[in-house]
Design an enzyme around this catalytic site. Structure first.
Site, PDB file in Angstrom:
ATOM      1  N   SER A   1       0.826  -1.194   0.000  1.00 28.61           N
ATOM      2  CA  SER A   1       0.000   0.000   0.000  1.00 28.61           C
ATOM      3  C   SER A   1       0.870   1.257   0.000  1.00 28.61           C
ATOM      4  CB  SER A   1      -0.916  -0.070   1.211  1.00 28.61           C
ATOM      5  OG  SER A   1      -2.127   0.502   0.898  1.00 28.61           O
TER       6      SER A   1
ATOM      7  N   HIS B   1      -7.623  -5.201  -0.978  1.00 29.55           N
ATOM      8  CA  HIS B   1      -6.431  -4.405  -0.673  1.00 29.55           C
ATOM      9  C   HIS B   1      -5.659  -5.054   0.473  1.00 29.55           C
ATOM     10  CE1 HIS B   1      -4.218  -0.697  -1.024  1.00 29.55           C
ATOM     11  NE2 HIS B   1      -4.321  -0.465   0.274  1.00 29.55           N
TER      12      HIS B   1
END
Ligand code: GCU
Length: 432
Positions: A268, A413
């Site tokens: 991320s 994610h």
């Protein structure tokens, strides 16, 4: 006191959990910071990517040597000026305290080391803890994966011997990091393959919130009287990347570690960070960037998912970049770089991009297209990239066969247990 601890724990969870989980479980957000988000391929718009193999003066790069000595430094400067920001010079005075010189753990299969890395002469504030596990049976220096974590080391591995982690409170105090299970690493899967693993917590370097500049390493290098870096100076991501290089400074000194075979990984915002760290510091022999998205490997020029305008909004992650990056919010086509160029800065070293098919906010297709557009740079070295312009389906492992690899898991994610297995296979193939 109880309230204080509770608030601190909640804030900690917000800072540590929010980044990874924010958009993973739910449908992708349609409006962020008041700005609509596009997920319709028909509305992506047309764009022309800057050519990584054309110098700013229009000349073409035709060989690997001029890429490495001239074009790559030119692109790094463009990233410094326009996106991540320049690191002020004069950052020296690094020292190490190896306070755990090697303890046998995990039934004698691994050797644990712990090192405090001091960033300044004054050893009280600016420092990070590096936790290392090496295969006990190794007869020569071990290759290693360096992991940049959202969590304090003591939360990352279940091992009572780990020095308790600290964190920054919102008012700039160093306080004990509350217990959490976030960001757990399975150490043994690396050890049994003969690979070492080291981890450090990003927020030791610079806290990940708006006023982090008041407390972290960047604060020390503000111009006199300034409260913010110059508009082209480092954001938080560049400071975390800088911290990774300081961890590498230590790893190079450790005789039990093969410093020529060190891969770096993060997810991320830390996926963006490891790309920038690998771009700047060729000592990292491999980069594994998970779900790096906007400002990472995804193409900013594609209006899909998060955009520069979303990420640099002052209510969000403006502080993670050079302030000047925000200037491109409404004129992305004038940005002299894009995700494919960040990827190309890793060449000829192996790079693996990991994404998730439902992580639309991070634009997994934008990362794939960036890899396709970076392939000509790998070709300069006689190496290959994806080798196709067809986006692979989730779970398809066929794009792991080259030095510029791409893998999209079925899911959101996150970094899944199966992804770590793929990272290990990739390391075995290209690093060992
Ligand atoms: C937010 C941000 C992303 C970032 C992510 C993370 O979603 O918009 O750009 O990658 O946080 O770090 O988890």
């Amino acid at each position: 006191m109880r309230d204080y601890l509770l608030t601190t724990a909640l804030l900690y969870l917000a800072f540590s959990l929010f980044p990874i989980n924010a958009f993973s479980q739910n449908a992708p957000p349609t409006v962020v910071a008041g700005i609509p988000v596009n997920y319709d391929e028909a509305l992506v718009g047309s764009y022309t990517l800057p050519d990584p193999l054309t110098f700013q003066n229009g000349n073409k790069v035709t060989d690997a040597a001029s890429w490495l000595t001239k074009r790559k430094p030119e692109i790094i400067r463009l990233y410094e000026e326009n996106q991540f920001g320049k690191v002020p010079s004069a950052l020296t005075d690094i020292s190490f305290n190896v306070f755990d010189k090697g303890t046998l753990v995990f039934n004698g299969t691994a050797i644990r080391k712990q090192v405090t890395i001091y960033f300044t002469k004054d050893t009280s504030i600016h420092k990070t803890e590096l936790l290392i596990y090496l295969p006990a049976k190794a007869t020569k220096p071990s290759p290693l994966l360096l992991n940049l974590s959202f969590s304090a080391n003591s939360n990352v591995v279940d091992d009572d011997g780990i020095k308790p982690g600290m964190m920054w409170s919102p008012d700039g105090k160093r306080i004990p990091a509350p217990k959490s299970n976030f960001g757990k690493l399975n150490i043994e899967q690396f050890i049994k393959e003969g690979i070492g693993i080291a981890t450090l917590c990003y927020s030791d370097i610079e806290p990940d919130f708006k006023n982090g500049i008041n407390f972290g390493i960047r604060n020390l290098y503000l111009k006199e009287g300034a409260t913010q870096p110059e508009p082209n100076e480092w954001g938080a991501i560049a400071s975390w990347a800088w911290g990774l290089s300081r961890a590498m400074d230590y790893l190079e000194t450790d005789k039990n570690i093969d410093s020529k075979r060190i891969a770096v990984t993060g997810a991320s915002r830390l996926g963006k960070t490891v790309l920038w760290a690998g771009a700047n510091d060729a000592r990292f022999a491999m980069v594994i960037a998970s779900i790096s998205g906007e400002g990472g490997a995804a193409l900013s020029r594609r209006n899909y998912g998060e955009t520069i305008k979303h990420i640099t909004d002052t209510s969000r992650y403006h502080y993670q970049f050079a302030a000047d990056y925000h200037n491109f919010s409404d004129r992305v086509n004038e940005l002299p770089v894009d995700g494919h160029m960040l990827i190309s800065l890793i060449a000829p070293r192996p790079l693996l991009l990991q994404t998730g098919n439902s992580d639309l906010w991070s634009d997994p297709k934008g990362e794939f297209l960036a890899a396709v557009a970076a392939e000509p740079v790998y070709n300069l070295f006689g190496l290959k990239g994806p080798g196709t312009t067809t986006m692979p389906a989730s779970g398809d492992q066929s794009l792991l066969k080259n030095q510029l690899g791409y893998y999209m898991h079925e899911g959101g994610h996150s970094v899944l247990p199966e992804d770590w297995k793929i990272f290990i296979e990739y390391m075995k193939k290209y690093l060992l």
